[in-house]
Write a protein that holds these residues in place. Structure first.
Motif, mmCIF file in Angstrom:
data_model
loop_
_atom_site.group_PDB
_atom_site.id
_atom_site.type_symbol
_atom_site.label_atom_id
_atom_site.label_comp_id
_atom_site.label_asym_id
_atom_site.label_seq_id
_atom_site.Cartn_x
_atom_site.Cartn_y
_atom_site.Cartn_z
ATOM 1 N N GLY A 496 0.815 -1.205 0.000
ATOM 2 C CA GLY A 496 0.000 0.000 0.000
ATOM 3 C C GLY A 496 0.847 1.253 0.000
ATOM 4 O O GLY A 496 2.049 1.213 0.290
ATOM 5 N N SER A 497 0.233 2.361 -0.357
ATOM 6 C CA SER A 497 0.921 3.641 -0.327
ATOM 7 C C SER A 497 -0.095 4.721 -0.029
ATOM 8 O O SER A 497 -1.298 4.550 -0.275
ATOM 9 C CB SER A 497 1.633 3.931 -1.655
ATOM 10 N N GLY A 498 0.392 5.821 0.518
ATOM 11 C CA GLY A 498 -0.527 6.900 0.834
ATOM 12 C C GLY A 498 0.193 8.158 1.268
ATOM 13 O O GLY A 498 1.411 8.172 1.475
ATOM 14 N N THR A 499 -0.577 9.216 1.374
ATOM 15 C CA THR A 499 -0.061 10.503 1.839
ATOM 16 C C THR A 499 -0.948 11.004 2.970
ATOM 17 O O THR A 499 -2.097 10.572 3.128
ATOM 18 C CB THR A 499 -0.046 11.545 0.707
ATOM 19 N N GLN A 500 -0.400 11.920 3.715
ATOM 20 C CA GLN A 500 -1.145 12.504 4.832
ATOM 21 C C GLN A 500 -0.748 13.960 4.991
ATOM 22 O O GLN A 500 0.443 14.303 4.949
ATOM 23 C CB GLN A 500 -0.847 11.739 6.122
ATOM 24 N N ASP A 501 -1.748 14.802 5.180
ATOM 25 C CA ASP A 501 -1.518 16.213 5.510
ATOM 26 C C ASP A 501 -2.159 16.494 6.851
ATOM 27 O O ASP A 501 -3.348 16.200 7.063
ATOM 28 C CB ASP A 501 -2.122 17.131 4.440
ATOM 29 N N THR A 502 -1.367 17.056 7.745
ATOM 30 C CA THR A 502 -1.848 17.400 9.085
ATOM 31 C C THR A 502 -1.685 18.897 9.303
ATOM 32 O O THR A 502 -0.597 19.463 9.059
ATOM 33 C CB THR A 502 -1.068 16.637 10.162
ATOM 34 N N PHE A 503 -2.751 19.543 9.740
ATOM 35 C CA PHE A 503 -2.720 20.953 10.104
ATOM 36 C C PHE A 503 -3.151 21.067 11.563
ATOM 37 O O PHE A 503 -4.091 20.395 11.992
ATOM 38 C CB PHE A 503 -3.664 21.784 9.238
ATOM 39 N N ALA A 504 -2.483 21.931 12.298
ATOM 40 C CA ALA A 504 -2.864 22.139 13.696
ATOM 41 C C ALA A 504 -2.669 23.597 14.062
ATOM 42 O O ALA A 504 -1.678 24.234 13.669
ATOM 43 C CB ALA A 504 -2.042 21.254 14.621
ATOM 44 N N LEU A 505 -3.607 24.131 14.810
ATOM 45 C CA LEU A 505 -3.506 25.453 15.414
ATOM 46 C C LEU A 505 -3.559 25.276 16.929
ATOM 47 O O LEU A 505 -4.374 24.499 17.439
ATOM 48 C CB LEU A 505 -4.662 26.350 14.964
ATOM 49 N N TYR A 506 -2.699 25.976 17.637
ATOM 50 C CA TYR A 506 -2.701 25.862 19.092
ATOM 51 C C TYR A 506 -2.404 27.215 19.720
ATOM 52 O O TYR A 506 -1.798 28.102 19.094
ATOM 53 C CB TYR A 506 -1.695 24.810 19.570
ATOM 54 N N ALA A 507 -2.849 27.364 20.947
ATOM 55 C CA ALA A 507 -2.621 28.601 21.694
ATOM 56 C C ALA A 507 -2.524 28.264 23.175
ATOM 57 O O ALA A 507 -3.134 27.291 23.641
ATOM 58 C CB ALA A 507 -3.747 29.603 21.454
ATOM 59 N N ALA A 508 -1.756 29.070 23.900
ATOM 60 C CA ALA A 508 -1.579 28.838 25.333
ATOM 61 C C ALA A 508 -1.340 30.160 26.038
ATOM 62 O O ALA A 508 -0.850 31.134 25.435
ATOM 63 C CB ALA A 508 -0.411 27.884 25.585
ATOM 64 N N ASP A 509 -1.669 30.175 27.309
ATOM 65 C CA ASP A 509 -1.438 31.359 28.142
ATOM 66 C C ASP A 509 -0.958 30.910 29.510
ATOM 67 O O ASP A 509 -1.559 30.015 30.127
ATOM 68 C CB ASP A 509 -2.723 32.183 28.281
ATOM 69 N N GLU A 510 0.144 31.492 29.972
ATOM 70 C CA GLU A 510 0.635 31.298 31.324
ATOM 71 C C GLU A 510 0.353 32.601 32.082
ATOM 72 O O GLU A 510 1.025 33.615 31.873
ATOM 73 C CB GLU A 510 2.127 30.961 31.311
ATOM 74 N N TRP A 511 -0.631 32.546 32.955
ATOM 75 C CA TRP A 511 -1.165 33.743 33.619
ATOM 76 C C TRP A 511 -0.679 33.774 35.059
ATOM 77 O O TRP A 511 -1.111 32.989 35.889
ATOM 78 C CB TRP A 511 -2.694 33.699 33.532
ATOM 79 N N GLN A 512 0.256 34.693 35.329
ATOM 80 C CA GLN A 512 0.801 34.853 36.674
ATOM 81 C C GLN A 512 -0.143 35.742 37.469
ATOM 82 O O GLN A 512 -0.088 36.971 37.393
ATOM 83 C CB GLN A 512 2.207 35.453 36.623
ATOM 84 N N VAL A 513 -1.036 35.106 38.227
ATOM 85 C CA VAL A 513 -2.063 35.839 38.950
ATOM 86 C C VAL A 513 -1.453 36.664 40.074
ATOM 87 O O VAL A 513 -1.829 37.818 40.314
ATOM 88 C CB VAL A 513 -3.111 34.857 39.501
ATOM 89 N N MET A 514 -0.508 36.070 40.792
ATOM 90 C CA MET A 514 0.222 36.748 41.863
ATOM 91 C C MET A 514 1.594 36.094 41.932
ATOM 92 O O MET A 514 1.827 35.075 41.271
ATOM 93 C CB MET A 514 -0.531 36.638 43.193
ATOM 94 N N PRO A 515 2.534 36.641 42.703
ATOM 95 C CA PRO A 515 3.894 36.094 42.686
ATOM 96 C C PRO A 515 3.989 34.594 42.865
ATOM 97 O O PRO A 515 4.836 33.945 42.253
ATOM 98 C CB PRO A 515 4.579 36.850 43.826
ATOM 99 N N GLY A 516 3.141 33.980 43.659
ATOM 100 C CA GLY A 516 3.260 32.540 43.892
ATOM 101 C C GLY A 516 2.267 31.688 43.136
ATOM 102 O O GLY A 516 2.372 30.458 43.163
ATOM 103 N N LEU A 517 1.314 32.302 42.447
ATOM 104 C CA LEU A 517 0.237 31.549 41.818
ATOM 105 C C LEU A 517 0.181 31.822 40.324
ATOM 106 O O LEU A 517 0.153 32.985 39.890
ATOM 107 C CB LEU A 517 -1.112 31.923 42.457
ATOM 108 N N ARG A 518 0.150 30.743 39.544
ATOM 109 C CA ARG A 518 0.064 30.859 38.086
ATOM 110 C C ARG A 518 -0.975 29.878 37.568
ATOM 111 O O ARG A 518 -1.074 28.742 38.050
ATOM 112 C CB ARG A 518 1.413 30.572 37.439
ATOM 113 N N ILE A 519 -1.750 30.312 36.596
ATOM 114 C CA ILE A 519 -2.720 29.455 35.920
ATOM 115 C C ILE A 519 -2.297 29.321 34.465
ATOM 116 O O ILE A 519 -2.036 30.313 33.788
ATOM 117 C CB ILE A 519 -4.145 30.031 36.020
ATOM 118 N N ASP A 520 -2.221 28.068 34.004
ATOM 119 C CA ASP A 520 -1.830 27.784 32.623
ATOM 120 C C ASP A 520 -3.004 27.146 31.890
ATOM 121 O O ASP A 520 -3.719 26.308 32.459
ATOM 122 C CB ASP A 520 -0.650 26.809 32.573
ATOM 123 N N ALA A 521 -3.177 27.511 30.639
ATOM 124 C CA ALA A 521 -4.231 26.915 29.835
ATOM 125 C C ALA A 521 -3.783 26.866 28.380
ATOM 126 O O ALA A 521 -2.971 27.693 27.931
ATOM 127 C CB ALA A 521 -5.534 27.693 29.963
#
Length: 837
Positions: A496-521
């Motif tokens: 067998g033979s074949g081809t594949q095309d993959t597209f991806a979009l991604y985004a992230a945020d590292e939110w430093q709420v206060m000096p000791g606390l960070r929320i990542d998404a």
């Protein structure tokens, strides 16, 4: 010039450069680096895409760092061997330098289907678990590697494709402001191993620098097949340009390497039920591979098929990389990683399918063979090369025979990958955001061909081929079930033979709420479009009336079934990190991950209906680092949906294979521990351990079985059973002493793996085992270091897998006194000398 010749020439240049070096890294520098690492200050680059820096102790996910000194202290022979110290990973490296298995956090798929391998942040292979082409076959560890970062779970599936359970990032050395280099000569008397590694880097002026390195080795193997099992090497060259606000790297890598693939061996049980070797076959050093099966000319409807097991898994790969990053302005960072590679992999192996006593084999085949040849009065087993009769009562001390598969597989694969990222760090409302967005594209082209011939062999070290012949009353041969040891040509076919095309979009945020606390998404949307065609098969008789071996040959029918499929999925992650002290913190994270079908899902079955795999991962952990101790404790829960068990069974009647796929869900929860204590300057103790409860959640199906001689559907319910080959407990404990002002260091690795099962029914047990390894380092001078390694010092017979060809749902060999399994290799030693400047 071939890679073998080029690698040899490179070795001489590197060794000459090393011997003439006048500068050495000071012990003080090494100690400072070690202290920094111990305090968790190393910068993490894997599993995130922000513009700012993040240290290990500040991350909101579990990550393991393996530096070059740690790699040297164990000298792993393969990628999978290097990952044995990673908690949460079950690593199976008994197959040799390539084609290992890694299961991350209870995700029960084979090969590298649960994690991805990265090289400087870009996938080594877009799909690391293509059929017969694992990513570890396209990657080699040598002295070009500076360190390894392993993300377990966490956000790896957001930033990388096919990484639901984690990502392993191999980061290469970079040239410094002066000429530097390392070289290593490794010798292994047990395996007749000779290996050279080296790397040299130097500035060229005006921001330019270069690095070149690689390895070359030749080795028979701890399980000696009677020829060079591993031979070849790799050359890597990088050209770098640093323009102040950014850096560009042009890289080229060439692999021309052959590695043997160790398959299962014959085993039995003693009176106490313990697994032991058979007479005539050494379970620690024996292999069914031999010169008798190394070079075979097999028959097919389209002509002869060349099988060269001396080539083993032969990889010929060219890879070109362009890595660039640019700080556009304060707080803005643009990066682009691009890679093109072209590889041709020919994977040859002799795969044991079934084992029985010669008496049972003759009884099973006598009637059909006598009926096929009029005038035949009796049957006999004899050696193909000499014609000597096989002693069914006790040949080789056991009187047993194998049916094996001589299987050459060819995978021609090329791919282009590009990962573009933009990151921006900014303050708003007294809080800091580190935001990144990215676009990933992959183009894969693959051609896959597979052929198998079932062979009849005796059970001995370096097994020999047998023929089953029919004799008349005068003892003359009137026909044969085999031909030159082949009991069936064309027992498998794929094209067998074949081809594949993959597209991806991604985004992230590292939110430093206060000096000791960070929320990542983060969030990732990915789509896959694959198209190609798979040739159907037909059964033909090649027409040799003197043998039955060519009566049922599977070959192509010339009819190609097209496939054109598209899949897409969205995954996301959210985590929080609280640093309640400068070197201590806790984190928690949930990730909705996935793995999409690929071209490899259809290339042998165009009508397949694969499912998108969905994985829910929960994790929470505690982190602590100081000069005297480091502790990382992580709890996890993994729900894996749409797990397909490809159940392939060998049919001894047809000498062919029957396959079925059953889908189910799994769950694993557990605890990972990674810690080191350094109570004094001369002693340290490291423990990596995982306890987990990995189970099937709803494995119910009807299995076709033979009951009272009739085919019958038998209901099965294996819900709650332990996952295939995943242990509940694994650990590696490493006590070490450092003496004589850091000139002498000795360490012992104690590896323990709890019991596992080879099938979902949990009736084919793989017993627990413990392995003892050790290494000693002695700094002869500032530039020269001597090493000694001992692996499996107690010669443990540790069984890593059973016989997959006996069935992975309900094993057909579970209660057999004779069975096939794959243990680790026996006790062996190696010695090395390092040079640095």
């Amino acid at each position: 010039m071939t890679i073998r010749g080029l690698a040899s020439a490179t070795a001489l240049v590197l060794l000459a450069s090393t011997s003439s070096a006048a500068l050495a890294q000071s012990d003080a520098g090494d100690t400072a680096a070690a202290d920094t690492a111990a305090q968790g200050d190393e910068i993490v680059v894997t599993g995130r895409a922000g513009a700012g820096d993040r240290t290990r102790v500040e991350t909101s996910y579990a990550i393991t760092s393996i530096d070059n000194d740690t790699l040297r202290s164990r000298a792993p022979s393969s990628v999978t061997e290097a990952l044995k110290s990673v908690p949460g990973f079950w690593v199976e490296a008994s197959g040799g330098e390539g084609s290992g298995n890694v299961r991350a956090r209870g995700i029960p798929v084979d090969g590298f289907g649960s994690i991805t391998l990265l090289e400087n942040g870009l996938p080594v292979q877009h799909d690391p678990s293509l059929g017969y082409l694992n990513a570890d076959q396209a990657f080699r560890i040598d002295e070009s590697i500076e360190r390894v970062e392993v993300v377990r779970g966490g956000p790896s599936s957001i930033f990388y494709s096919n990484a639901p359970g984690g990502a392993v990032n191999f980061i290469t050395r970079q040239a410094k402001d002066e000429l530097t280099g390392v070289a290593r000569i490794l010798y292994g008397p047990t395996a007749d191993l000779f290996r050279f590694d080296g790397w040299v880097g130097a500035p060229l002026g005006n921001g330019w620098s270069f690095g070149v390195g690689g390895y070359y080795r030749k080795e028979d193997g701890v399980r000696d097949p009677g020829f060079a099992g591993n031979q070849g090497g790799q050359v890597r060259a990088d050209l770098n340009y640093d323009f102040g606000d950014g850096r560009i790297t042009l890289g080229y890598k060439k692999i021309d390497d052959s590695t043997i693939f160790y398959t299962g061996i014959p085993l039995t049980k003693d009176r106490k039920g313990n697994i032991v070797g058979l007479p005539g076959f050494d379970p620690h050093y024996g292999t069914t591979a031999s010169r008798a099966t190394a070079f075979l000319t097999l028959r097919d409807a389209n002509g002869p098929v060349r099988f060269d097991n001396a080539d083993g898994t032969d990889v010929n790969l060219d890879q070109f990389s362009l890595l660039a990053e640019w700080e556009l302005a304060p707080g803005w960072k643009l990066s682009n990683r691009a890679r093109y590679r072209d590889s041709l992999t020919v994977r040859n192996g002799v795969y044991p399918a079934s084992i029985s006593t010669a008496t049972a084999f003759l009884n099973q085949n006598r009637a059909s063979l006598l009926a096929a040849f009029p005038g035949a009065a009796s049957v006999q087993l004899r050696y193909s090369d000499t014609g000597e009769a096989f002693d069914v009562a006790g040949q080789n001390g056991n009187g047993d025979v194998f049916i094996n598969a001589a299987r050459p597989v060819t995978v021609d694969e090329s791919e282009f990958l590009n990962d573009l990222r933009l990151a921006h760090s900014f303050d708003i409302g007294g809080m800091t955001h580190d935001v990144s967005i990215g676009f990933y594209y992959a183009r894969i082209e693959e051609t896959f061909q597979r052929y198998s011939a079932s062979t009849l062999q005796d059970v001995s070290d370096n097994s020999r081929l047998l023929d089953l012949v029919a004799l008349n009353g005068a003892g003359q041969v009137v026909g044969s079930a085999t031909e030159n040891g082949v009991v069936r040509y064309g027992s498998e076919f794929a094209n067998g033979s074949g081809t594949q095309d993959t597209f991806a979009l991604y985004a992230a945020d590292e939110w430093q709420v206060m000096p000791g606390l960070r929320i990542d998404a983060g969030v990732r949307w990915e789509t896959v479009k694959t198209r190609g065609a798979q040739e159907g098969s037909k059964t033909v008789d090649l027409g040799n009336a003197a043998t039955l071996a060519d009566n049922s040959v599977l070959t192509g029918n010339g009819i190609f079934t097209p496939f054109d499929q598209k899949f897409d999925k969205v995954g996301y992650t959210i985590g929080a990190d609280w640093q309640f002290a400068p070197r201590a913190g806790v984190f928690a994270r949930y990730t909705s991950a996935f793995r999409l079908p690929s071209v490899g899902s259809f290339i042998t079955s165009a009508t397949a209906v694969p499912r998108t795999q969905g994985i829910d991962l929960w994790e929470a952990g505690l982190k602590y680092q100081s000069r005297f101790a480091s502790v990382y404790l992580t709890g996890f829960l993994t729900d894996f949906n749409s797990y397909g068990i490809g159940n392939t069974k060998f049919d001894p009647v047809t000498n062919g294979y029957v396959s079925q796929t059953i889908y189910t869900d799994t769950r694993a929860y557990g605890v990972e521990f990674e810690g080191t204590v350094r109570p004094t300057s001369w002693f340290d103790f490291t423990l990596n351990a995982t306890w987990q409860d990995p189970t099937f959640r709803n494995l119910r199906y009807d299995e076709l079985a033979t009951v009272d001689g009739q085919p019958t559907l038998v209901p099965r319910d294996y819900s709650g059973n332990q996952l295939i080959r995943v242990p509940k407990m694994t650990l590696r404990a490493t006590p070490a002493v450092t003496l004589l002002g850091d000139r002498l260091r000795a360490q012992v690795d104690v590896e323990h793996n709890a019991k596992r099962f080879a099938d979902a029914a949990n009736i084919s047990k793989l017993p627990a085992y413990t392995v003892l390894n050790a290494s000693v380092r002695f700094n002869l001078t500032d530039q020269i270091t001597l090493w000694a390694y001992g692996d499996n010092l107690t010669n443990e017979l540790g069984l890593t897998e059973g016989n997959p060809r006996a069935g992975e749902l309900t094993s057909g060999q579970a209660n057999d006194l004779l069975f096939i399994g794959r243990p680790i290799v026996g006790r062996n030693v190696r010695f090395a000398v390092d040079f640095r400047f």
